[in-house]
Design a protein around this motif. Structure first.
Motif, short mmCIF file in Angstrom:
data_model
loop_
_atom_site.label_atom_id
_atom_site.label_comp_id
_atom_site.label_asym_id
_atom_site.label_seq_id
_atom_site.Cartn_x
_atom_site.Cartn_y
_atom_site.Cartn_z
N GLU A 86 0.81 -1.18 0.12
CA GLU A 86 -0.11 -0.24 -0.35
C GLU A 86 0.67 1.28 -0.36
O GLU A 86 1.82 0.79 0.69
CB GLU A 86 -0.98 0.20 1.22
N PRO A 87 0.71 2.24 -0.45
CA PRO A 87 0.90 3.53 -0.44
C PRO A 87 1.56 4.23 0.60
O PRO A 87 3.33 3.99 0.64
CB PRO A 87 0.28 4.84 -0.59
N MET A 88 1.52 4.00 2.13
CA MET A 88 2.16 3.91 3.23
C MET A 88 2.99 2.69 3.82
O MET A 88 4.24 3.73 4.41
CB MET A 88 0.96 3.62 4.35
N ASP A 89 2.63 1.68 2.93
CA ASP A 89 3.69 0.93 3.36
C ASP A 89 4.84 1.62 2.16
O ASP A 89 6.05 1.14 2.71
CB ASP A 89 3.49 -0.59 2.80
N ILE A 90 4.77 2.00 1.62
CA ILE A 90 6.08 2.24 1.01
C ILE A 90 6.37 3.35 1.11
O ILE A 90 8.07 3.36 0.97
CB ILE A 90 5.39 2.80 -0.73
N LEU A 91 6.08 4.22 1.69
CA LEU A 91 6.24 5.53 2.22
C LEU A 91 7.24 5.04 3.43
O LEU A 91 8.19 5.98 3.81
CB LEU A 91 5.15 6.69 2.77
N ARG A 92 6.65 4.45 3.95
CA ARG A 92 7.46 3.54 5.24
C ARG A 92 8.80 3.31 5.74
O ARG A 92 9.87 3.20 5.89
CB ARG A 92 6.79 3.00 6.40
N GLY A 97 14.42 3.42 4.98
CA GLY A 97 15.61 3.87 4.29
C GLY A 97 16.42 4.55 4.43
O GLY A 97 17.81 4.70 4.21
N PHE A 98 16.02 6.11 4.86
CA PHE A 98 16.25 6.87 4.71
C PHE A 98 17.14 7.90 5.82
O PHE A 98 18.36 7.76 5.67
CB PHE A 98 15.57 8.98 4.39
N LEU A 99 16.37 7.11 6.54
CA LEU A 99 17.25 6.81 8.54
C LEU A 99 18.45 6.31 8.54
O LEU A 99 19.14 6.20 9.12
CB LEU A 99 16.25 6.94 9.57
N GLY A 101 20.27 5.13 6.02
CA GLY A 101 21.37 5.67 5.35
C GLY A 101 22.15 6.94 6.18
O GLY A 101 23.36 7.17 6.32
N LEU A 102 21.01 7.86 6.09
CA LEU A 102 21.29 8.98 7.45
C LEU A 102 22.28 8.07 8.24
O LEU A 102 24.11 8.53 8.80
CB LEU A 102 20.40 9.59 7.74
N GLY A 103 21.95 7.23 9.41
CA GLY A 103 23.04 7.08 10.75
C GLY A 103 24.30 6.54 10.30
O GLY A 103 25.23 6.37 10.32
N THR A 104 24.05 5.69 8.95
CA THR A 104 25.38 5.17 8.46
C THR A 104 25.83 5.91 8.75
O THR A 104 27.60 5.70 8.46
CB THR A 104 25.48 3.78 7.66
#
Length: 152
Positions: A86-92, A97-99, A101-104
């Motif tokens: 669902e669109p909300m799952d894709i946003l999550r 993934g962004f968070l 990547g930012l953390g790494t």
């Protein structure tokens, strides 16, 4: 009962951990490289010339599960059906993934580099990074469950 706990198999977990440790040790001994996924992938994408061992490492990460898929049972917890997202799952998924990547980038490495290789080399920086990863994970699960009352 949560399915993750109902199918926990300590022997499989131990074998997986031993294989990860063996692979990390072999890469360090044979190639002098740390098996940190974010570093391997990040340096693969830079324009410093293609390094075959990085390509092989990333290809193994992608291909190994696909090659093992036919050996798994047709149903069960290790072969879940994949519903349409669902669109909300894709946003999550994108936000997560962004968070990650930012953390790494902030930690100068990921859980594989710090947790497997760094701790094995008694790196104080890796110990601090792993403690931060774990505490952030515990806090996220606690807040998620207390706020929405939902399993992850």
């Amino acid at each position: 009962m949560d399915i993750a706990w109902s199918v926990f198999t300590p022997w499989h977990s131990l074998a997986g951990g031993l294989l990860i440790g063996l692979a990390a040790s072999l890469l360090l001994l044979a190639n002098g490289q740390i098996a940190g996924i974010s570093g391997i992938l990040g340096n693969l994408l830079q324009r410093t010339g293609l390094q075959n061992w990085r390509v092989a490492f990333v290809a193994g990460l992608i291909l190994a599960p696909l090659l093992l898929l036919p050996l798994l049972p047709a149903t069960g917890p290790f072969r879940p059906s994949v519903p349409v997202a669902e669109p909300m799952d894709i946003l999550r998924l994108l936000a997560g993934g962004f968070l990650v990547g930012l953390g790494t980038r902030m930690a100068n490495g990921c859980t594989s580099g710090h947790g497997v290789c760094g701790l094995a080399r008694f790196s104080p920086r890796s110990l601090a990074a792993v403690l931060t990863f774990m505490l952030a994970g515990f806090a996220t699960v606690f807040i998620w469950r207390e706020t929405w009352g939902l399993p992850l």
